[in-house]
Design an enzyme around this catalytic site. Structure first.
Site, PDB file in Angstrom:
ATOM      1  N   GLU A   9       0.782  -1.201  -0.009  1.00 35.71           N
ATOM      2  CA  GLU A   9      -0.150  -0.003  -0.151  1.00 35.71           C
ATOM      3  C   GLU A   9       0.921   1.061   0.113  1.00 35.71           C
ATOM      4  OE1 GLU A   9      -2.604  -0.913  -1.098  1.00 35.71           O
ATOM      5  OE2 GLU A   9      -3.246  -2.730   0.105  1.00 35.71           O
TER       6      GLU A   9
ATOM      7  N   HIS B   4       2.126   1.841  -3.444  1.00 37.83           N
ATOM      8  CA  HIS B   4       0.796   2.494  -4.199  1.00 37.83           C
ATOM      9  C   HIS B   4       0.840   3.820  -3.881  1.00 37.83           C
ATOM     10  CE1 HIS B   4      -0.974  -2.037  -4.291  1.00 37.83           C
ATOM     11  NE2 HIS B   4       0.180  -2.064  -4.968  1.00 37.83           N
TER      12      HIS B   4
ATOM     13  N   TYR C   4       4.482   9.461  -7.663  1.00 39.45           N
ATOM     14  CA  TYR C   4       5.314   9.856  -8.756  1.00 39.45           C
ATOM     15  C   TYR C   4       4.823  10.171  -9.961  1.00 39.45           C
ATOM     16  CZ  TYR C   4       8.374   7.271 -12.116  1.00 39.45           C
ATOM     17  OH  TYR C   4       9.321   7.282 -13.323  1.00 39.45           O
TER      18      TYR C   4
ATOM     19  N   GLU D  42     -10.939  -2.522  -1.897  1.00 41.81           N
ATOM     20  CA  GLU D  42     -10.148  -3.013  -2.889  1.00 41.81           C
ATOM     21  C   GLU D  42     -10.749  -3.941  -3.879  1.00 41.81           C
ATOM     22  OE1 GLU D  42      -7.489  -4.629   0.390  1.00 41.81           O
ATOM     23  OE2 GLU D  42      -5.996  -3.497  -0.748  1.00 41.81           O
TER      24      GLU D  42
ATOM     25  N   GLU E 105      -3.421  -5.937  -6.069  1.00 45.50           N
ATOM     26  CA  GLU E 105      -4.773  -5.757  -5.369  1.00 45.50           C
ATOM     27  C   GLU E 105      -5.501  -7.152  -5.579  1.00 45.50           C
ATOM     28  OE1 GLU E 105      -5.543  -3.614  -3.408  1.00 45.50           O
ATOM     29  OE2 GLU E 105      -4.258  -2.099  -4.180  1.00 45.50           O
TER      30      GLU E 105
ATOM     31  N   HIS F 147      -4.469  -9.017  -2.492  1.00 46.88           N
ATOM     32  CA  HIS F 147      -5.045  -8.622  -1.550  1.00 46.88           C
ATOM     33  C   HIS F 147      -6.288  -8.772  -1.347  1.00 46.88           C
ATOM     34  CE1 HIS F 147      -2.179  -4.814  -1.685  1.00 46.88           C
ATOM     35  NE2 HIS F 147      -1.588  -5.716  -1.826  1.00 46.88           N
TER      36      HIS F 147
HETATM   37 FE    FE Z   1      -4.447  -3.204  -1.584  1.00 52.81          FE
HETATM   38 MN    MN Z   2      -3.368  -0.978  -2.888  1.00 57.14          MN
END
Ligand code: FE
Ligand code: MN
Length: 352
Positions: A125, A128, A134, A198, A232, A235
């Site tokens: 995370e 991310h 960026y 998510e 993800e 996740h």
């Molecule tokens: Fe995630």
């Molecule tokens: Mn994430």
């Protein structure tokens, strides 16, 4: 000894060695949470290894083509709007997930292999969130604007407020998983984050950006989103395993009333996501409009319901068949340069 304790037991007492069957996801009283091995939940360790195997960093991805396109006149105002609002949602959405993991979920998980995975996920995370910094920096966007959209854009604020109330409930000083009500509250949090944030909110966000990528536009962001999507997916898979195992270990918690409540949560989330899509796409752009998102969000919600053993509700068609191809990214390849033809034919990969 409590699993949340970090203290040690007496030395040399062999009778106190772990019985792996005593491991439990929450409310474990018999096994020391510092002892990862032997494993009980093989799936948690596998998700951990898969996460590690997928390691990437956003600055490995070149942004030259995106910068050139962004600074040109080739993007319409409507196209810029969807990209900006998309970045605005993810820039803080990733942090909400990380904070929920570390501040709300982690403490109550009394199993070492699940904690091991959550530690890995928490770093992802962070990566991310780093990605959005960026991107914002590369394109020369106003970082104060993008990172404050979750306060300024009502449809983003509504989704985030929906999520944050589930974090707050677990962080309440009176919260515990000792009662069935407490376990239900904990389950609500897991559903709100793993299944909804998510598993639903993020996926329609991925579709927005990847639809530019498949037209060979904003390919750097597109590639980053593919890496994020791959993370993800794990996740989500971990969250589903966690929820389903928790449910089987706590019979009686997931009753008919709770099921009704889960449907209501999903319903509310679907409407929030559709409102957000309308906000991102007030006029529609090439390949995307808010109506397509209505179908897509409903289609994804049905997929998620099935993963937690609930009947489908919406029976919507997937308008973005090409999304299922987007998951299968070899790390060293730029998907948009190498796979365009197969990509447009769609596919049946199971991506979540
Ligand atoms: Fe995630
Ligand atoms: Mn994430």
């Amino acid at each position: 000894m409590s699993c949340c304790s970090i203290g040690k037991k007496n030395l040399y007492d062999l009778s106190e060695r772990m019985n792996v069957e005593d491991k439990r996801i929450i409310n474990c009283n018999a096994v020391d949470v510092n002892q990862l091995m032997p494993l009980k939940y093989q799936w948690a360790w596998e998700h951990y290894l898969n996460g590690c195997a997928n390691h990437w960093m956003p600055n490995e991805v070149g942004m030259g083509a995106d910068i050139e396109l962004w600074k040109s006149n080739a993007l319409s105002e409507d196209e810029r709007l969807v990209i900006l609002r998309n970045l605005g949602f993810f820039a803080t959405g990733e942090s909400l997930v990380g904070n929920n993991l570390v501040l709300a979920i982690f403490k109550h998980i009394t199993n070492a292999e699940c904690r091991q995975y959550i530690l890995r996920q928490a770093f992802e995370e962070a990566i991310h969130t780093h990605t959005f910094h960026y991107v914002v920096e590369s394109l020369g966007l106003d970082e104060r604007e993008i990172f404050n959209m979750y306060n300024e854009v009502p449809s983003i604020a509504a989704k985030d407020n929906f999520e944050m109330k589930y974090t707050a409930a677990i962080m309440d000083e009176n919260f515990s998983t000792d009662s069935e009500d407490g376990v239900r509250e904990f389950m609500r949090n897991l559903i709100a984050f793993y299944v909804i944030m998510e598993g639903i909110f993020f996926y329609s966000g991925f579709a927005m950006i990847l639809s530019f990528g498949r037209q060979n536009r904003m390919v750097g962001i597109g590639e980053q989103f593919q890496y994020i999507l791959r993370d993800e997916t794990i996740h989500l898979n971990f969250g589903i395993d966690l929820i389903n195992t928790l449910r089987s270990e706590n019979p009686g918690v997931w009753n008919a009333q709770f099921e009704t409540e889960v449907y209501a949560m999903i319903d509310e989330a679907v409407e929030l996501e559709i409102a957000y899509a309308e906000d991102c796409l007030p006029n529609g752009i090439l390949g995307l409009n808010a109506n397509l998102f209505r179908s897509y969000v409903q289609y994804i919600a049905d997929r998620r319901l099935e993963r937690i053993s609930l009947e489908k509700k919406y029976h919507a068609k997937n308008p973005f068949g090409w999304m299922s191809e987007a998951i299968d990214l070899p790390k060293e390849k730029n998907f948009f340069e190498t796979r365009v033809t197969e990509y447009q034919s769609g596919g049946s990969l199971d991506w979540g």
